[in-house]
Design an enzyme around this catalytic site. Sequence first.
Site, short mmCIF file in Angstrom:
data_model
loop_
_atom_site.label_atom_id
_atom_site.label_comp_id
_atom_site.label_asym_id
_atom_site.label_seq_id
_atom_site.Cartn_x
_atom_site.Cartn_y
_atom_site.Cartn_z
N LYS A 319 42.33 37.27 45.34
CA LYS A 319 42.91 37.75 46.60
C LYS A 319 42.12 37.27 47.82
CE LYS A 319 45.79 41.48 44.96
NZ LYS A 319 46.13 42.92 44.99
N ARG A 354 43.46 43.67 36.28
CA ARG A 354 44.58 42.72 36.33
C ARG A 354 44.03 41.36 36.77
NH1 ARG A 354 48.64 41.20 40.03
NH2 ARG A 354 50.70 40.93 39.07
#
Length: 386
Positions: A319, A354
């Site tokens: 991210k 994740r």
Amino acid sequence: MAEVRPICRVEDARLVPEGGPAQLVLTQLERASEIADKVAAARGVGRADGDRLEVMAVPSRLIDAAGRVGGAELAGPLREVVDAAVAAWLGGAPDLVTPAGMLPTGSRPVVLGILNVTPDSFSDGGTAYDPSDHPGAAIRAGLALLAAGADAVDVGGESTRPGADPVPADEELRRVLPVVEALAAEGAIVAIDTVKAEVARAAVEAGASIVNDVSAGSLDERMHPTVVDLRVPYVLTHMRGEPRTMQEHASYEDVVREVFDQLAGGIRDLTAAGLPPERIVVDPGLGFAKDARHNLALLQAVRDLTSLGRPVMIGASRKSFIGTVTGSDDPTDRLEGSLAVAATAVAAGVRIVRAHDVAATARAVRVAHAIAAGELPDGPVPTGRQ
């Protein structure tokens, strides 16, 4: 009108087993300032602001203080929520039982491999989605995640990156259903990553056994009743707005408190709607209506989320906030940062990670968990599906 029970966030309870104090934050607490005064009189530390109480005290003394203020009517519910939160913070997460099998989140962290069946996901759009070879390319990518050590695969057919446009349900279904069906037929535990109740239902009917909804039901009022009806685990994620506009809502007075309280409220709502709490996973939603500083603050306080009593999932892989810290504009050049987040999160009690880079993540979280537990893991080193 339903009773409003206080919400308890545990910041530190390490000394409780020896009779020591806990550091707690309570919200929606009646007569908080009066309880703070009584806590102080009992040699604890309490600070109230409206219906919010920050306290450092032996839990039993906090309950006694509430009893002196409002009797059993106030002390009873407070005892229940405080005892449950402290026990969860100290005791760790339970296992997550799905229709396709158990994820052993009670004993170790598990890795949820990311399978984006999309052309436009932020870091790997198109990698697993080839319109000229669909669903073959996506199925092979999913099997590769399992071979690399993923405990489950998260299949999504709509990008949730900031600024992403919605995808019609029929197109999302066309992308994900054959992939879900094929992976489930191989015995995999499959999560469906969707904000649409229609897609969730069709995917579960095709073999998915977890619903991962980054909107927490806010984008489809049918989602929560659908998940209750489907009787599968549900990932409750914190987000504001929708992916296309969510970063416009990245403003908080206290991001940890606001995210925690919204997740606690979501658990209450889902439980009231008929979803047993043992089917709920919580996710603070890193990057969803949050800037880099918000994400870092949540990661600093991620242990607090364990006091909700549910397995905590973190999705930080590749991210942008990792790129902000490391100076990398290329999402595929954020492996080391992603592993650092995964390891520190697992050390703080996170039970589901994740990840895009499954093999490296599985090894990193295994080491982080061994350090946190102070002992070697049971079982073989994960090298893929056994």
